[in-house]
Design a protein around this motif. Structure first.
Motif, PDB file in Angstrom:
ATOM      1  N   GLU A  72     -28.892 -36.505 -41.777  1.00 49.91           N
ATOM      2  CA  GLU A  72     -29.401 -35.164 -41.498  1.00 49.91           C
ATOM      3  C   GLU A  72     -28.276 -34.126 -41.496  1.00 49.91           C
ATOM      4  O   GLU A  72     -28.443 -33.004 -41.980  1.00 49.91           O
ATOM      5  CB  GLU A  72     -30.131 -35.154 -40.153  1.00 49.91           C
ATOM      6  N   LEU A  73     -27.117 -34.520 -40.934  1.00 44.58           N
ATOM      7  CA  LEU A  73     -25.980 -33.600 -40.921  1.00 44.58           C
ATOM      8  C   LEU A  73     -25.532 -33.269 -42.341  1.00 44.58           C
ATOM      9  O   LEU A  73     -25.298 -32.100 -42.684  1.00 44.58           O
ATOM     10  CB  LEU A  73     -24.824 -34.218 -40.132  1.00 44.58           C
ATOM     11  N   LEU A  74     -25.416 -34.282 -43.194  1.00 42.44           N
ATOM     12  CA  LEU A  74     -24.989 -34.049 -44.573  1.00 42.44           C
ATOM     13  C   LEU A  74     -26.003 -33.202 -45.324  1.00 42.44           C
ATOM     14  O   LEU A  74     -25.642 -32.352 -46.159  1.00 42.44           O
ATOM     15  CB  LEU A  74     -24.785 -35.392 -45.280  1.00 42.44           C
ATOM     16  N   LYS A  75     -27.282 -33.410 -45.009  1.00 39.11           N
ATOM     17  CA  LYS A  75     -28.331 -32.623 -45.662  1.00 39.11           C
ATOM     18  C   LYS A  75     -28.216 -31.153 -45.285  1.00 39.11           C
ATOM     19  O   LYS A  75     -28.361 -30.266 -46.130  1.00 39.11           O
ATOM     20  CB  LYS A  75     -29.695 -33.180 -45.262  1.00 39.11           C
ATOM     21  N   ASN A  76     -27.896 -30.907 -44.009  1.00 39.76           N
ATOM     22  CA  ASN A  76     -27.791 -29.527 -43.539  1.00 39.76           C
ATOM     23  C   ASN A  76     -26.593 -28.795 -44.140  1.00 39.76           C
ATOM     24  O   ASN A  76     -26.647 -27.583 -44.364  1.00 39.76           O
ATOM     25  CB  ASN A  76     -27.685 -29.498 -42.013  1.00 39.76           C
ATOM     26  N   VAL A  77     -25.516 -29.509 -44.392  1.00 41.64           N
ATOM     27  CA  VAL A  77     -24.321 -28.854 -44.942  1.00 41.64           C
ATOM     28  C   VAL A  77     -24.269 -28.945 -46.463  1.00 41.64           C
ATOM     29  O   VAL A  77     -23.327 -28.471 -47.085  1.00 41.64           O
ATOM     30  CB  VAL A  77     -23.029 -29.463 -44.339  1.00 41.64           C
ATOM     31  N   PRO A  79     -23.244 -44.888 -36.846  1.00 48.38           N
ATOM     32  CA  PRO A  79     -23.736 -43.510 -36.876  1.00 48.38           C
ATOM     33  C   PRO A  79     -24.491 -43.249 -38.173  1.00 48.38           C
ATOM     34  O   PRO A  79     -24.144 -43.782 -39.227  1.00 48.38           O
ATOM     35  CB  PRO A  79     -22.455 -42.682 -36.807  1.00 48.38           C
ATOM     36  N   ASN A  80     -25.545 -42.444 -38.088  1.00 44.49           N
ATOM     37  CA  ASN A  80     -26.274 -42.037 -39.285  1.00 44.49           C
ATOM     38  C   ASN A  80     -26.114 -40.523 -39.454  1.00 44.49           C
ATOM     39  O   ASN A  80     -26.597 -39.741 -38.630  1.00 44.49           O
ATOM     40  CB  ASN A  80     -27.755 -42.406 -39.172  1.00 44.49           C
ATOM     41  N   LEU A  81     -25.417 -40.145 -40.501  1.00 45.58           N
ATOM     42  CA  LEU A  81     -25.072 -38.752 -40.737  1.00 45.58           C
ATOM     43  C   LEU A  81     -25.971 -38.089 -41.772  1.00 45.58           C
ATOM     44  O   LEU A  81     -25.665 -37.002 -42.262  1.00 45.58           O
ATOM     45  CB  LEU A  81     -23.612 -38.658 -41.197  1.00 45.58           C
TER      46      LEU A  81
END
Length: 325
Positions: free
Chosen positions: A157-162, A153-155
């Motif tokens: 973008e999710l980490l960038k958003n939070v 999994p590549n997170l």
């Protein structure tokens, strides 16, 4: 008053002695049964093996399993006349599939061996099936999925958003790459691609050698698809349609195995819960020493169950339907 106190003390002393000897007897009985069970499973001559065919089952995800290797080595030394391997697996890790293939190949060198594909022998499951000189499949079985993959999994973008950033210090750019916390670099993707291609080349070579396929025939089946048993026969991925009776008939015709030999289950990873005689002995002895609650848990299997933790890190030889479908 003094007399009553002496009686109470004596009774307590007798009760302690009785409890001690009960516990001692229980421990000795359980140890004896364990020793007998261990001797019967580790010796070369297994109970009921003489004059019979061993049935072993490969189910679920395949990973490295040294207990299974040891069990197959014991089977090599047993007096079973032949082996029927039932496979129902979507695959697993390439290393686990290779280990299983090697163990079955060593077993085949000692005893006639035939594979029966039940629901599925895909990816690593098909690697295991390649160990046999003859593969039988049901008409609706799924066979093939010749290929390997690495998924992660590549997170980023999710980490960038939070608003979370993972920082690291490492010795070189490709150390622990990809890590799923940042976009995969071209260099890391190229390194993974090299790993996949090398494992895929090994898988293709194994299929080509074991199934005697020329390059055009290999290209037709090695694109990652699965095939039904009916299709697989025409593509030379399996030899025959049928079931266990078909496999036994092949052993009789081609390996001169006696037609009237019974087929008996041989468990590759016996656990305490599978040993009925040991469970019974434990229940009886624990009840005898006044521990019925523990005895009941053992009788129900509650204390003897284990949970398989399928570690699927690394390169996979695994088939599963696409989520988009």
């Amino acid at each position: 008053m003094s007399f009553d106190s002496d009686v109470i003390v004596d009774r307590r002393r007798i009760r302690r002695k009785l409890t001690f000897w009960r516990v001692t007897a229980a421990v000795v009985a359980i140890a004896a049964v364990v020793a007998i069970g261990a001797a019967s499973t580790s010796s070369g001559s297994l109970p009921g093996s003489s004059g019979s065919i061993a049935r072993i089952k490969i189910d679920g995800l395949i990973r490295s399993d040294y207990d299974r290797v040891a069990a197959l080595e014991r089977l090599e030394k047993s007096s079973y006349e032949a082996v029927v391997v039932h496979i129902n697996s979507p695959g697993g890790t390439t290393a686990g599939a290779e280990q299983l293939y090697d163990s079955l190949a060593r077993l085949k060198a000692k005893k006639p061996l035939v594979v029966v594909v039940e629901g599925m022998a895909a990816s690593g499951g098909y690697i295991a099936a390649l160990s046999a000189d003859h593969i039988v499949a049901r008409q609706s079985s799924l066979v093939g999925s010749i290929g390997v993959l690495i998924q992660y999994p590549n997170l980023a973008e999710l980490l960038k958003n939070v608003g979370v950033k993972v920082e690291e210090v490492k010795s070189s750019p490709l150390k622990a790459a990809p890590n799923g916390f940042e976009p995969t670099s071209p260099e890391a993707r190229a390194a993974l691609d090299a790993l996949v291609k090398d494992s895929y080349a090994w898988f293709r070579g194994l299929v080509k050698e074991r199934r005697s396929l020329d390059d055009p025939s290999l290209d037709k089946v090695a694109d990652g698809r699965v095939f039904t048993g009916r299709q697989a026969v025409g593509l030379k991925l399996v030899d025959q349609l049928g079931d266990e009776k078909t496999a036994v008939a092949w052993l009789v015709a081609q390996k001169k195995i006696k037609a009237d030999l019974p087929v008996r289950d041989y468990k590759l990873s016996p656990r305490l819960g599978d040993m009925t005689f040991l469970r019974t002995a434990a229940v009886v002895t624990l009840e005898a020493v006044g521990l019925p609650s523990i005895a009941h848990k053992i009788a129900d299997g509650g204390m003897l169950q284990s949970v398989d933790q399928y570690g699927l890190d690394g390169i996979l030889a695994l088939w599963r339907p696409s989520a988009s479908n």
